[in-house]
Design a protein around this motif. Structure first.
Motif, PDB file in Angstrom:
ATOM      1  N   UNK A   1       1.011  -1.287  -0.056  1.00 51.21           N
ATOM      2  CA  UNK A   1      -0.086  -0.008  -0.107  1.00 51.21           C
ATOM      3  C   UNK A   1       0.925   1.357  -0.121  1.00 51.21           C
ATOM      4  N   UNK A   2       0.712   2.112  -0.986  1.00 49.68           N
ATOM      5  CA  UNK A   2       1.368   3.189  -0.880  1.00 49.68           C
ATOM      6  C   UNK A   2       0.568   4.481  -0.848  1.00 49.68           C
ATOM      7  N   UNK A   3      -0.894   4.421  -0.663  1.00 49.31           N
ATOM      8  CA  UNK A   3      -1.813   5.491  -0.512  1.00 49.31           C
ATOM      9  C   UNK A   3      -2.747   4.973   0.447  1.00 49.31           C
ATOM     10  N   UNK A   4      -3.279   5.849   0.991  1.00 51.84           N
ATOM     11  CA  UNK A   4      -4.538   6.090   2.072  1.00 51.84           C
ATOM     12  C   UNK A   4      -5.577   5.127   1.560  1.00 51.84           C
ATOM     13  N   UNK A  26      -7.449  -2.500   0.775  1.00 54.82           N
ATOM     14  CA  UNK A  26      -6.649  -3.864   0.645  1.00 54.82           C
ATOM     15  C   UNK A  26      -6.432  -4.328   2.025  1.00 54.82           C
ATOM     16  N   UNK A  27      -6.486  -3.332   3.057  1.00 54.21           N
ATOM     17  CA  UNK A  27      -6.238  -3.884   4.346  1.00 54.21           C
ATOM     18  C   UNK A  27      -7.617  -3.898   5.292  1.00 54.21           C
ATOM     19  N   UNK A  28      -7.993  -2.460   5.568  1.00 54.44           N
ATOM     20  CA  UNK A  28      -8.918  -2.141   6.722  1.00 54.44           C
ATOM     21  C   UNK A  28     -10.082  -2.663   6.509  1.00 54.44           C
ATOM     22  N   UNK A  29     -10.635  -2.719   5.177  1.00 57.67           N
ATOM     23  CA  UNK A  29     -11.928  -3.125   4.975  1.00 57.67           C
ATOM     24  C   UNK A  29     -11.928  -4.673   5.041  1.00 57.67           C
ATOM     25  N   UNK A  30     -11.252  -5.533   4.330  1.00 59.21           N
ATOM     26  CA  UNK A  30     -10.994  -6.899   4.852  1.00 59.21           C
ATOM     27  C   UNK A  30     -10.768  -7.209   6.211  1.00 59.21           C
ATOM     28  N   UNK A  31     -10.226  -6.569   6.917  1.00 61.20           N
ATOM     29  CA  UNK A  31      -9.973  -6.640   8.241  1.00 61.20           C
ATOM     30  C   UNK A  31     -11.195  -6.580   9.238  1.00 61.20           C
TER      31      UNK A  31
END
Length: 487
Positions: free
Chosen positions: A22-25, A31-36
């Motif tokens: 991840x290079x952007x907010x 890719x990370x927070x929603x699946x988390x």
């Protein structure tokens, strides 16, 4: 589908690994927070993204509720992975206050900061690095799991219903309707207050004869940090300039003199005036500070104070039965009568200084004065520590040279081995926002409520608050609660 612990750990690890890509907010969110959140048990109906709050938008709003007392369970604010979150929680604090949410998570994928809103103030619960979460997902997941969220919100709802029920019972009692009274079967219970416990405490004079070293600023904000930790704190302004008084939003003319109130001058010169009768209580969120204010007339009272019987112990006698954990006395940067009165009332001395030649040189005179006063006391008067203020973090080589110079001076002084600098984590940086907050009459911890502060000032606030919090913690460790009784 219920995952086994091994399967959960595998997916958790894979999500943490994705941060590297991840290079952007936006990438971090997708890719990370929603699946988390999905992994933690939430479905799409539980999570809202880019929710407007005034002119801003919060990245994630989890388990939105409309019923009081909590509107929502969790607010998530994401930052790009390259941006540090060390001093960037002010925006999340605003979201928590405005939304009434219980928890807030600030993350850039590599660092995680969890905040808690108790309804009065925002507290930092935990701070993690991504590496910490690989081996122990329960550090963060324990509070963020959907099933735990439901339990907490159900408990709040149940508590809320009980409050409503008690309110209805009170209405019924006031109505004097026998039928309603019978139906509700109201029975009053009388409760007795527990016997108050005796407080141990320490009175500390914050003293340096060199002016301009940030003495009053440090005193105010150290006291506020202790208050946030649950300590009862009294501040005594015994300086005719009244900088501490005005720095806490008290105008000696309007709020004291014209209002017919008494101040430190009355406490010192009137035998029947008590400390409680001249104390003003100030509150900002979860911080409460009691203040004995000063007045310019104190500058003309040196001769009057000298003529009083046992004048050196006036303040000590007035504070004999106080009920505070810490009392800080802020005297003028001089060696006058009020300084002697302050030191005679104290159980220890906190010495603020700058890392520059003249303030360090002046410390020898401070220590000499403390030693002289100590000879007239029944108990010792220790230096509890040397606190660095107005610290320039860019001048590392110069700072180290000043620290070496200070330590060399301590080595040459009798008893110098019992005096030491507080750790570097406690050193208060030189920041404009510190003088701004004092000029506006509030401790730095209340800066969240100052709408005039820009984002740069808000970021620097957290930097300074961390130093004051560390100083408060170290002070608590250094001064024994079972210290020598005050003379």
């Amino acid at each position: 589908m219920m995952l086994t612990p091994e399967e959960f750990q595998q997916q958790w690890t894979a999500l943490l690994d994705r941060v590297e890509t991840c290079t952007t907010e936006k990438a971090l969110e997708d890719r990370v927070l929603t699946p988390l959140l999905i992994l933690l048990g939430y479905d799409k109906a539980d999570v809202a993204q880019q929710v407007p709050f005034g002119r801003k938008r919060v990245d994630f709003l989890v388990k939105a509720q409309q019923a009081a007392p909590c509107s929502h369970y969790l607010v998530i604010e994401a930052k790009t992975p390259r941006k540090s979150i060390a001093h960037n929680s002010w925006q999340l604090r605003e979201y928590l206050r405005e939304s009434g949410s219980l928890l807030g998570l600030l993350t850039n994928g590599n660092q995680f900061k969890l905040l808690y809103n108790d309804g009065r103030a925002i507290h930092i619960l935990w701070e993690f690095e991504r590496a910490d979460l690989y081996g122990n997902y329960r550090l963060l997941g324990s509070l963020l799991w959907e099933r735990n969220c439901d339990r907490v919100m159900a408990a709040f709802a149940d508590s809320h219903r009980k409050v409503h029920h008690q309110f209805i019972r009170a209405i019924a009692r006031l109505s004097h309707d026998p039928k309603m009274m019978s139906l509700l079967a109201i029975h009053d219970r009388q409760t007795s207050d527990p016997e108050p416990q005796r407080r141990e405490s320490m009175i500390i004079t914050v003293f340096n004869n060199k002016g301009g070293v940030g003495k009053t600023t440090l005193t105010i904000n150290l006291a506020a940090a202790l208050s946030q930790m649950g300590k009862r704190v009294l501040l005594i302004d015994i300086d005719a300039q009244a900088n501490l008084t005005t720095g806490l939003g008290i105008d000696p003319l309007e709020d004291i003199e014209k209002a017919g109130r008494k101040d430190i001058t009355h406490l010192l010169t009137e035998p029947k005036t008590t400390a409680a009768s001249v104390t003003i209580s100030k509150r900002w969120g979860n911080v409460t500070l009691d203040v004995i204010p000063s007045h310019i007339r104190l500058s003309n009272m040196e001769n009057q104070l000298i003529q009083l019987v046992d004048s050196d112990r006036i303040l000590a006698k007035k504070l004999k039965n106080h009920d505070y954990d810490f009392v800080f006395v802020d005297p003028p940067p001089s060696f006058g009568k009020v300084n002697r009165i302050s030191l005679m009332a104290s159980a220890g001395v906190l010495v603020p200084t700058q890392l520059s030649p003249y303030p360090i040189r002046a410390l020898e005179y401070v220590f000499s004065q403390v030693e002289e006063v100590g000879q007239f006391r029944e108990t010792p008067l220790p230096i509890v520590g040397i606190a660095v203020s107005m610290y320039d973090r860019q001048s590392k080589t110069f700072n180290q040279a000043m620290v070496d110079d200070l330590n060399a001076k301590l080595d040459r002084l009798p008893g110098g081995d019992r005096m030491a600098l507080f750790r570097e984590a406690t050193w208060v940086p030189r920041l404009n926002v510190l003088s701004k907050s004092q000029s506006k009459g509030y401790p730095l911890c209340a800066a969240d409520f100052d709408e005039d502060l820009g984002s740069q000032d808000r970021n620097s606030v957290e930097n300074a608050l961390a130093a004051f919090e560390n100083l408060a913690k170290e002070l608590i460790q250094k001064v024994s609660v079972d210290a020598e009784p005050n003379p």
